[in-house]
Design a protein around this motif. Structure first.
Motif, PDB file in Angstrom:
ATOM      1  N   ASP A 296       0.872  -1.180   0.000  1.00 54.21           N
ATOM      2  CA  ASP A 296       0.000   0.000   0.000  1.00 54.21           C
ATOM      3  C   ASP A 296       0.906   1.226   0.000  1.00 54.21           C
ATOM      4  N   GLY A 298       0.263   4.334  -0.239  1.00 58.37           N
ATOM      5  CA  GLY A 298      -0.187   5.413   0.645  1.00 58.37           C
ATOM      6  C   GLY A 298       0.274   5.202   2.070  1.00 58.37           C
ATOM      7  N   ALA A 299       0.220   3.939   2.538  1.00 63.85           N
ATOM      8  CA  ALA A 299       0.657   3.644   3.908  1.00 63.85           C
ATOM      9  C   ALA A 299       2.153   3.859   4.056  1.00 63.85           C
ATOM     10  N   VAL A 300       2.926   3.507   3.015  1.00 65.81           N
ATOM     11  CA  VAL A 300       4.376   3.711   3.068  1.00 65.81           C
ATOM     12  C   VAL A 300       4.690   5.198   3.177  1.00 65.81           C
ATOM     13  N   GLU A 302       2.698   7.559   4.352  1.00 65.93           N
ATOM     14  CA  GLU A 302       2.257   8.044   5.665  1.00 65.93           C
ATOM     15  C   GLU A 302       3.281   7.707   6.749  1.00 65.93           C
ATOM     16  N   LYS A 303       3.816   6.479   6.735  1.00 70.08           N
ATOM     17  CA  LYS A 303       4.825   6.092   7.729  1.00 70.08           C
ATOM     18  C   LYS A 303       6.072   6.952   7.611  1.00 70.08           C
ATOM     19  N   ASP A 306       5.355  10.411   8.957  1.00 70.65           N
ATOM     20  CA  ASP A 306       5.287  10.400  10.426  1.00 70.65           C
ATOM     21  C   ASP A 306       6.685  10.312  11.040  1.00 70.65           C
ATOM     22  N   SER A 321       0.455  15.793   4.183  1.00 68.22           N
ATOM     23  CA  SER A 321       0.320  14.707   3.201  1.00 68.22           C
ATOM     24  C   SER A 321      -1.136  14.531   2.820  1.00 68.22           C
ATOM     25  N   VAL A 323      -3.310  11.440   0.889  1.00 67.50           N
ATOM     26  CA  VAL A 323      -3.160  10.078   0.380  1.00 67.50           C
ATOM     27  C   VAL A 323      -4.490   9.586  -0.171  1.00 67.50           C
ATOM     28  N   PRO A 325      -6.849   6.612  -1.039  1.00 67.66           N
ATOM     29  CA  PRO A 325      -6.953   5.236  -0.524  1.00 67.66           C
ATOM     30  C   PRO A 325      -6.852   4.210  -1.652  1.00 67.66           C
ATOM     31  N   TRP A 328      -2.375   0.645  -4.380  1.00 65.29           N
ATOM     32  CA  TRP A 328      -1.597  -0.581  -4.257  1.00 65.29           C
ATOM     33  C   TRP A 328      -0.622  -0.731  -5.422  1.00 65.29           C
ATOM     34  N   GLU A 333       8.743  -2.730  -0.004  1.00 67.31           N
ATOM     35  CA  GLU A 333       8.305  -1.667   0.901  1.00 67.31           C
ATOM     36  C   GLU A 333       9.472  -0.876   1.465  1.00 67.31           C
TER      37      GLU A 333
END
Length: 444
Positions: A296, A298-300, A302-303, A306, A321, A323, A325, A328, A333
């Protein structure tokens, strides 16, 4: 060894000369054939006219009288032929023309019957000598042949001159490129070849050749700069390590934890430089190990945002940011996190306090687009084409705190391309920088 222009000129000459020679031969043969037909038709017409005149005189005089004689004598003189008149029994009446002349010696006599209502009233025998129509034919044929031969010679001369001129003109850029290539082999990368007029394959070849030399010149400058940068990057920590180690050996200062920590930090710097170089080499060789997992993106992002938020907060730079949803992709990663970490680190270094950095993840169906935008110092136009080169830094002050090693964007490009993606950068000095990363979206 014959030069290329000479060989090309010889080819032009051979082809043109063959065409001219074949055309000339066919022209002479064709002219001879049709002129022979013409002479035959003329002779046939003369015979018919002569027979008509003789028949008219015969009827008028009721026999072969003076009128027939005068007409045959005039015809013999006019046509340059020896004409013999015979009666119906082929008895000689009279010969018109010089009977003693060698002109008509050994010449077969053409016997023609004179008829009146299908009744033979006499014969005429005609001998064609070397004068008259036959000599005119030969004269015309000789004149025509000579004219064709002189025309052929003139055309061959013109062909030779035009072939030499054209061959030299066509091959001049090639010869110039050959000379330029020799200069390039000697190390002169400033040489260029004049582009010929026109938009043909030759001008395109010259332009490509010049672009190749320009590329070699740029690569040579980058190579020299790379060598200088590597030496510079390694020299400072090595000199620091040497000074600290010698100081401990000479007893200038004791091997305290503080001194050992300083030595350790320089060792870590060397390790980081070597590690970055190793990643660059792997990326350029296509040997970078990339795991293939469903990630994902977007999750990468976001991490990563952060984890770096504190650093931006300390420098008083706003980091936000956005993102989309379900972004993928198939990839690694950790490598992708390294991409965005490097991009955000660059934005952090080159954005002044009070600035703003935004990260956007957009799902566009076929691919996922990640945009990192800042309003920092930007990149000068002269430096923009080289930002992905190893150790390239527009800031030549060598301040590592602000400039880094110059390998971050090179690693970014290598990782993105290993994921079958692409990275683009646009910037304006004093107005900020925008980096766009495009990665193929995972297919359902």
């Amino acid at each position: 060894m014959k030069s290329i222009w000479m060989r090309l000129a010889l080819v032009f000459m051979a082809v043109s000369a063959s065409g001219i020679l074949i055309s000339t031969i066919f022209s002479i043969k064709e002219m001879d054939y049709h002129f022979s037909l013409y002479v035959r038709d003329v002779n046939q017409k003369h015979k018919q006219d002569l027979l008509s005149l003789l028949l008219e005189a015969y009827k008028k005089e009721q026999g072969w009288g003076q009128g027939s004689t005068l007409k045959l004598e005039a015809a013999s003189h006019l046509l340059g032929q020896q004409i013999t008149l015979y009666d119906r029994d082929k008895q000689l009446i009279r010969t018109f023309g010089d009977a003693e002349s060698d002109t008509f010696a050994n010449v077969n006599e053409d016997m023609i019957a004179i008829t009146d209502q299908e009744e033979v009233i006499g014969y005429i025998g005609i001998r064609y000598g070397n004068a008259g129509a036959v000599s005119l034919e030969e004269h015309f044929q000789i004149a025509h042949t000579n004219a064709m031969q002189w025309t052929m010679l003139a055309l061959l001369l013109i062909v030779c001159l035009v072939s030499i001129f054209t061959a030299k003109r066509f091959t001049k850029p090639i010869v110039m490129m050959s000379e330029a290539a020799k200069d390039v082999a000697k190390g002169n990368l400033s040489v260029r070849v004049a582009v010929p007029r026109g938009k043909d394959e030759l001008s395109s070849l010259v332009e490509t050749f010049n672009n190749l030399i320009q590329s070699l010149q740029n690569q040579e400058e980058l190579r020299k700069r790379l060598t200088s940068d590597i030496a510079h990057e390694l020299r400072t920590p090595l000199n620091t390590l040497l000074a600290q180690t010698e100081g401990m050996i000479d007893g200038v200062w004791a091997a305290t934890p503080e001194h050992l920590e300083a030595t350790r930090s320089e060792v870590l710097r060397l390790i980081r430089i070597v590690s970055d170089l190793d990643q660059v080499i792997q990326a350029e060789a296509g040997a970078m190990s990339i795991s293939r997992e469903v990630v994902d993106l977007g999750a990468v992002v976001e991490k990563t945002v952060d984890s770096m938020m504190a650093a931006f907060h300390r420098k008083k730079i706003a980091l936000t940011s956005s993102v989309h949803p379900g972004s993928w992709v198939i990839g690694d990663e950790q490598r992708l996190a390294q991409v965005f970490s490097n991009l955000l680190t660059n934005s952090l270094k080159h954005t002044s306090p009070g600035g703003e950095v935004t990260v956007s993840v957009i799902n566009k169906g076929e691919f996922i687009e990640v945009i990192v935008r800042d309003n920092g110092s930007g990149i000068p136009p002269n430096d923009l084409p080289f930002v992905f080169e190893r150790f390239y830094r527009g800031d030549r002050s060598r301040n590592r705190e602000s400039g880094g090693t110059g390998l971050g964007l090179t690693i970014v490009k290598g990782i993105v391309e290993a994921h079958q993606g692409e990275v683009q950068i646009s910037s304006k000095a004093g107005a900020g920088t925008t980096v766009t990363v495009k990665l193929p979206a995972r297919k359902e």
